[in-house]
Enzyme design. Structure first.
Site, short mmCIF file in Angstrom:
data_model
loop_
_atom_site.label_atom_id
_atom_site.label_comp_id
_atom_site.label_asym_id
_atom_site.label_seq_id
_atom_site.Cartn_x
_atom_site.Cartn_y
_atom_site.Cartn_z
N SER A 45 1.00 -1.05 0.00
CA SER A 45 -0.06 -0.12 0.12
C SER A 45 0.82 1.25 -0.06
CB SER A 45 -0.84 -0.06 1.14
OG SER A 45 -1.73 0.82 1.28
N GLU A 46 0.67 2.05 -0.97
CA GLU A 46 1.60 3.08 -1.34
C GLU A 46 1.96 4.04 -0.25
OE1 GLU A 46 -0.75 2.43 -3.22
OE2 GLU A 46 -1.68 4.15 -4.22
N ASN A 47 0.90 4.27 1.02
CA ASN A 47 1.14 5.15 1.82
C ASN A 47 2.13 4.57 2.96
OD1 ASN A 47 -1.07 3.31 2.35
ND2 ASN A 47 -1.55 3.91 4.13
#
Lengths: 249, 227, 227, 249
Positions: free
Chosen positions: B53-55
């Site tokens: 998840s890119e966060n």
């Protein structure tokens, strides 16, 4: 050395037109108490770098709603109604940046790297300068973001991206010690270490503050050299969830 | 293939189910918003993948019960999630170092238009207010393999597989494969190549609803497991 | 100022003692190899500073007793050290992010030559085998203030404060101040300015042993505490 | 998913001429068991990127002494006698890089940043191409390192530095889990995370290996996505101290 102060004192030298690098992703890991303290000061014309701009009435939305923000540098504004209205009406300038490029530009600012090349955005209107930056009051586009320098390195087209530094970094941590070492919790880490690095003066709010020497040196996420002021976050400030899944994964 | 919401939901389910077969044991995968979000529910339970998840998370688990929600643990869609065994947390710069540095095996993303040369448009339309590109430009450029999961045509019936994108690009020459409710298409030097045809349709129907030449070079029946 | 090792040791001690006065409460400081290494022993115990070691430590404490040595905890000189309260550990990229990004208040380094325009040569000599620059080029460019602690003249009597460096540079225009056993010199737009004169010497002696013009603009007696 | 293997197996596809990014600073945090396993394989012509090259008979010195290394990229060779002899005699090519630039180039390689600008080295012979790269057998300089591209950004002269990626990353960790998440101990972290990022195939040796799910996700220093193979370091491999202080600080 003791960097602990209170929120009002910590933001007292943030003036009209100041640039702020603000941590958080959505409503996760945002420095809500510092944002409130800035709202209380009544400064205007802020130039804010943050991945998002909160939502109506929460997070950076508090400053936006009150008309304190002149310019945002973000990757995503989402469904934030007031943000859209202000952008479309020309009250707000918005520099849209790919999320990873934004993270890297903030890190570069903190790390003394003035510029770097990246393949991200090559061949798109990010590179050619076609993304709206400012609207006119009638809703037409008054200015586009500038084109990037483009070159080929090792056979791939890449664009030149510039570092971002700000007058202030504002971040939220789970734990701080009195000399500014920070530990974050879970995905509330996100942009916080990078915004701390990019701020010439960085203010960290933390859910708890412990004496220097308490934290394991191996488990500090951001060393205190990047943090000038530490504030205890109010225990009463809620953490909000922006969205709930409607389907099981 | 009518416009009813039931048929639309069926199409999206079919695409997600076929998309799930792109995931193989040990892969590091990023799933975008839209149809890709529902891919995990179609995944073979014996196939273990790591979801990015890119966060700033690697190893996303399922959604928590409401009483177990942690506002500090969210996915890129801003929904509370759990962490799977072996998960790791990191900042956004390291997260996109993984993306840009080619460490993700696969990204499954939604799309508005895909061109015959692999250009992808999925972040803004001409008329509507811009929402921002988020991490999409980074992910399409960085992931080692990019597969687009989208309906074959737009709401208004317009083609989404096109000769040239008319919408602003997310990435140029970045798409490896497109999966729609009609078939599986690889992007090659010769444009779209139909690899699998969905049950109940024909190559002629696919061609009729695609605004670019389609070469037919089928390798296996629709949905046959990869190997 | 004879060539005996006793006089040499005295000179180096005098330089380190004066160098210690550059450190003020709360500063983040990097100390190079050579004379700077002995600066902490001259530091006012009421002044608390944080010592940076470029291999990835912030908050270096004293040297451990032999039985307490940890081979995993070393300074940039590769000697075992201890960690002070409030110390933090990090990788080399973040360590030099601190350096390059201007987060260090001060670096005290050794030198071979310093020019009137603040150029520093301290990493290689013409004849000898190159050992490498280590982190010196990064530190001189990144620290907010660079102070060189070195003997006023070389072993052979040659000047080390010079009009132009003849040795390969570590950094161009990077030095703020030089402290020798003869005095304290600021680098200004007008070249070397003598700010403090060591006891037992004269401005004329300083000029005679310096290969560049020296302006005299003394601000305080040798070694008066900074404020 | 289980990445655990043994050292011999882990290095079995390292061939003549391979490039290796090797963690460690001095003798601290070096992957000694992996180095020994490579020495056992008898490969030649290795191109090694590592801050130092060990000492005579230890660390990368083992490979150097045996004539396996053709090229080093390092910031410091120190007093390593055999290294100096081989460099001076033309048997070894050495690219000298400032320590922070080396760290940043490795990180850039791992992060997909093909090149970046830095002020470090501007105005020196690093920028102008005056640092010896290779000697002739007679000791004269046969080739210098290439000059850097130089430009001015925001009024400061900066040089262009290129990313480094290698065929293999070799690192030493305190703890690994079975999916390759790593935790380092104290200053043995140094270049290890960066070398892991820069390796197309990264092999980590760890003093202990724990099941996946054991490590706190907040305290993992390097996520397993950067690590392809995990090896248990032999408990008998000593950790050596390179220097002892002769004066108290």
């Amino acid at each position: 050395m003791n960097k602990v102060t209170d929120a009002r004192e910590a933001v007292a030298d943030i003036r009209d037109g100041a640039s702020l690098a603000v941590g958080g992703f959505g409503l996760c890991g945002i420095p809500m108490d510092l944002i409130d303290a800035i709202a209380d000061r009544g400064v205007h014309g802020l130039r804010v770098v943050s991945n998002n701009c909160g939502v109506d009435g929460w997070g950076l939305g508090v400053l936006l709603d009150a008309g304190r923000i002149a310019r945002m540098t973000s990757s995503y504004m989402g469904e934030h109604a007031e943000f859209g209205r202000r952008f479309r009406s020309g009250e707000l300038e918005v520099e849209l940046v790919p999320q990873g490029t934004l993270a890297e530009r903030l890190r570069a600012g903190g790390a003394g790297i003035p510029a770097f090349y990246t393949p991200v955005g090559a061949g798109t209107d990010l590179a050619s300068g076609g993304i709206p930056l400012r609207h006119a009051p009638d809703g037409s586009v008054a200015a586009h973001a500038p084109a990037r320098e483009v070159r080929v390195i090792d056979g791939a087209e890449v664009v030149l991206e510039r570092a971002i530094t700000c007058d202030f970094g504002l971040v939220h941590a789970a734990v701080a010690d009195t000399v500014g070492n920070l530990v974050f919790h879970s995905s509330a880490r996100n942009f916080n270490p990078l915004c701390a690095m990019a701020g010439r003066i960085t203010i960290a709010e933390a859910e708890s503050i412990v004496p220097s020497g308490t934290l394991d040196p191996d488990h500090i996420h951001l060393p205190g050299i990047f943090v000038q002021r530490v504030v205890r976050a109010r225990a009463t400030t809620p953490k909000r969830v922006e969205r709930r899944a409607v389907t099981a994964p | 293939m009518t416009g009813t919401s039931g048929a639309k939901a069926d199409a999206r389910k079919r695409i997600a189910a076929r998309g799930a077969q792109e995931l193989r044991e040990g892969m590091y995968v990023n799933l975008g918003i839209g149809i890709p979000t529902s891919v995990p529910s179609f995944l073979d339970p014996d196939v273990s993948v790591v979801l990015h998840s890119e966060n700033g998370l690697l190893g996303i688990g399922g959604f928590p019960a409401p009483e177990d929600e942690d506002p500090d643990t969210i996915n890129a869609g801003k929904e509370p999630v759990t962490l799977a065994a072996g998960a790791a947390v990191f900042d956004s710069a390291l997260s996109f170092a993984m993306v840009r540095g080619g460490h993700l095996d696969l990204a499954l993303l939604g799309g508005m238009q895909v061109s015959a040369t692999g250009d992808l448009a999925n972040w803004r339309t001409a008329g509507k207010l811009i929402k921002g590109m988020g991490g999409a430009m980074d992910i399409v450029r960085g992931a080692r393999r990019v597969v687009i999961l989208m309906e074959h045509t737009a709401q208004d019936g317009g083609a989404k597989l096109v000769r040239h994108c008319t919408l602003p690009l997310t990435g140029k020459g970045v798409v490896d494969r497109v999966i729609t409710e009609l078939g599986v298409f690889d992007i090659t030097g010769q444009g779209f190549v139909l690899r699998e045809l969905a049950p109940g349709t024909t190559a002629d129907e696919v061609r009729g609803r695609t605004d670019a030449p389609v070469t037919v070079d089928m390798r296996r029946p629709w949905g046959a497991a990869w190997n």
